[in-house]
Design an enzyme around this catalytic site. Structure first.
Site, short mmCIF file in Angstrom:
data_model
loop_
_atom_site.label_atom_id
_atom_site.label_comp_id
_atom_site.label_asym_id
_atom_site.label_seq_id
_atom_site.Cartn_x
_atom_site.Cartn_y
_atom_site.Cartn_z
N ASP A 166 0.83 -1.21 0.00
CA ASP A 166 0.00 0.00 0.00
C ASP A 166 0.86 1.26 0.00
OD1 ASP A 166 -2.43 1.33 0.04
OD2 ASP A 166 -3.23 0.14 1.70
N GLU A 223 -0.78 1.71 -5.31
CA GLU A 223 -0.61 3.16 -5.14
C GLU A 223 -1.79 3.90 -5.76
OE1 GLU A 223 -0.62 4.18 -8.48
OE2 GLU A 223 1.18 5.47 -8.34
N TRP A 224 -2.90 3.15 -5.92
CA TRP A 224 -4.22 3.70 -6.30
C TRP A 224 -4.21 4.40 -7.66
CZ3 TRP A 224 -2.41 6.46 -1.58
CH2 TRP A 224 -2.49 5.64 -0.44
N GLY A 225 -3.27 4.08 -8.52
CA GLY A 225 -3.26 4.68 -9.85
C GLY A 225 -2.77 6.11 -9.87
N GLU A 233 0.15 7.64 -9.91
CA GLU A 233 1.17 8.08 -10.89
C GLU A 233 1.09 7.24 -12.17
OE1 GLU A 233 5.10 9.02 -9.66
OE2 GLU A 233 4.40 10.08 -7.86
N ASP A 254 -10.18 3.18 -3.91
CA ASP A 254 -10.88 1.99 -3.39
C ASP A 254 -12.27 1.83 -3.98
OD1 ASP A 254 -8.65 1.82 -1.87
OD2 ASP A 254 -9.70 1.74 0.07
C1 GAL Z 1 -6.19 1.13 1.16
C2 GAL Z 1 -6.30 0.07 0.09
C3 GAL Z 1 -7.37 -0.90 0.50
C4 GAL Z 1 -7.01 -1.50 1.84
C5 GAL Z 1 -6.79 -0.42 2.87
C6 GAL Z 1 -6.29 -0.97 4.18
O1 GAL Z 1 -5.20 2.03 0.84
O2 GAL Z 1 -6.59 0.67 -1.13
O3 GAL Z 1 -7.53 -1.90 -0.48
O4 GAL Z 1 -5.85 -2.27 1.70
O5 GAL Z 1 -5.87 0.54 2.41
O6 GAL Z 1 -6.02 0.01 5.11
#
Ligand code: GAL
Length: 429
Positions: free
Chosen positions: A193, A226-228, A230, A248
């Site tokens: 993460d 890294e949630w896309g 960059e 998410d």
């Molecule tokens: C977010 C991630 C989620 C989950 C969560 C846990 O950053 O996108 O899928 O892992 O953290 O805290």
């Protein structure tokens, strides 16, 4: 190596041949000589082309993370979407049992992954991560052993920052030590993460963990999260086996469908070994209708997304299990060609998505985003099928071949319910 020895000999012959032709016109039969020379040129050409293909192949491979994992998108389960921080070792063991008893394992789900909240809030005296004693008293190694004893694989979670999103210790500046710990515990998959970082780019922090994992001596699927931010699709194929392309997912239609659209934009970057990840499945969590849930599953399968179940598989109703266990849809996801299907046509609420499959076949999906049933027509040309080719059409949700098999040659029209899909495999005949 055998072939390169061969190529050496052949090149030598070829180099000598033209001189022979010029000097010995009378001694050799010109026609035979010309044929031999032509043959040798042909052999040389083939070898040069082979080498060219090989070197471009190795160039491609060089760009990929070379851990041999993720040749098809990973399939498994993760604790986050349903349990969030409410996990403990009994839940993970019972989930493991349920993955076996429901038959999920037998249709391909193999990873049992714990997400955030498995660790103590501090490292031990030697700086090692430690399992949270109140919830994982037997330790992570014992849990991984249990999962392995069921012929499944075990995944864990950490973060490329000082702390994870839920504030257990992160792996930033502890990459080697943590990778060794994970390998020693028998970890097969790491979700990594991006919370509480030092502000540096993921492009700097994620490769450090990649290298630590590869030095740790155990193949570990590296799932970047890294949630896309960059645009990892454009650079992460040499770093991870998958990379999140979005924030998410939430347990509702609007979130799911908007995430599908975002992930679609990166289709060309997915390939065996490295996949776009639009986040884990919400099927079974009650926020979507049957139609919406199978749309979710169909889109994720078509887009070659990781199929990571995010519900409580100990208590999943039969209807949701049936979606998750549709072998024909899973086959599209796991197809050896590994090309991400994408949106190919659409006029607002009705869309056609699709892409090539192995053995010259195609996957086709019609999506109705509207609130009323609609007839959707898919032109085969939009999928790249030549106009003179007839196809057999298999409905992978109805599990039947369409009537008139082999007679479809330019398009098909189907009635699709609101927020639903029709999904087919087209086989040229
Ligand atoms: C977010 C991630 C989620 C989950 C969560 C846990 O950053 O996108 O899928 O892992 O953290 O805290």
């Amino acid at each position: 190596m055998g072939s390169s020895a061969g190529s050496h000999t052949t090149s030598k012959n070829h180099m000598n041949q033209p001189a022979g032709m010029t000097n010995n016109k009378k001694k050799t039969k010109p026609r035979e000589t010309r044929t031999m020379a032509a043959k040798n040129y042909l052999v040389l050409l083939v070898l040069l082309l082979t080498d060219l293909v090989r070197s471009s192949d190795s160039f491609e491979r060089h760009r990929l993370l070379e851990n041999g994992l993720g040749r098809t998108p990973p399939m498994g389960w993760n604790s986050w979407n349903y349990f969030h921080c409410g996990i403990n070792e009994e839940i993970i063991r019972a989930t493991t049992d349920a993955i076996v008893s429901t038959g999920l394992r037998d249709v391909g789900y193999e990873y049992v992954n714990i997400d955030d909240c498995w660790a103590e809030l501090s490292r031990d005296n030697e700086g090692n991560l430690q399992a949270r004693n109140s919830t994982f008293p037997s330790g992570i190694k014992a849990l991984a052993d249990y999962v392995h004893s069921k012929n499944l694989k075990f995944g864990i979670y950490s973060d490329a920052g000082y702390l994870t999103c839920q504030e257990q210790p992160g792996s930033l500046n502890h990459e080697d030590q943590d990778a060794k710990t994970f390998a020693a515990w028998g970890v097969d998959y790491l979700k990594y993460d991006n919370c509480h970082t030092d502000g540096s780019s993921p492009r700097i922090r994620y490769p450090i963990m990649r290298d630590a994992l590869s030095a740790a001596g155990r193949p570990i699927f590296f799932s970047m999260c890294e949630w896309g931010q960059e645009d990892p699709a454009t650079w992460a194929s040499s770093v991870g086996n998958s990379w999140r392309t979005t924030g998410d997912i939430e347990n509702k239609w609007e979130s799911m469908i908007s995430i599908a659209d975002k992930n679609n934009a990166w289709a060309e970057h997915a390939a065996p070994g490295g996949w776009n990840d639009p986040d884990m499945l919400e099927i079974g969590n009650g926020g979507m209708s049957f139609q919406e849930s199978r749309t979710h599953f169909s889109l994720w399968a078509l887009m070659k997304a990781p199929l990571i179940i995010g519900c409580d598989v100990r208590n999943t109703v039969a209807q949701d299990l049936a979606i998750l266990m549709n072998k024909e849809v899973i086959q599209i996801n796991q197809d050896a060609l590994g090309v991400q299907g994408r949106k190919v046509a659409g006029d607002g609420e009705q869309e056609v998505w699709g892409g090539p499959l192995s053995n010259g076949r195609f996957a086709l999906l019609m999506l109705n985003r509207g609130s009323d049933p609609a007839d959707i027509t898919a032109e085969f040309a939009a999928l790249g099928i030549p106009s003179n080719v007839s196809v057999m059409i298999r409905d992978v949700w109805k599990h039947q071949d369409l009537p008139g098999t082999g007679t479809y040659n330019s398009s098909i029209t189907s009635r699709v319910e609101s927020h639903d899909v029709a999904m087919y495999i087209l086989t040229p005949v």
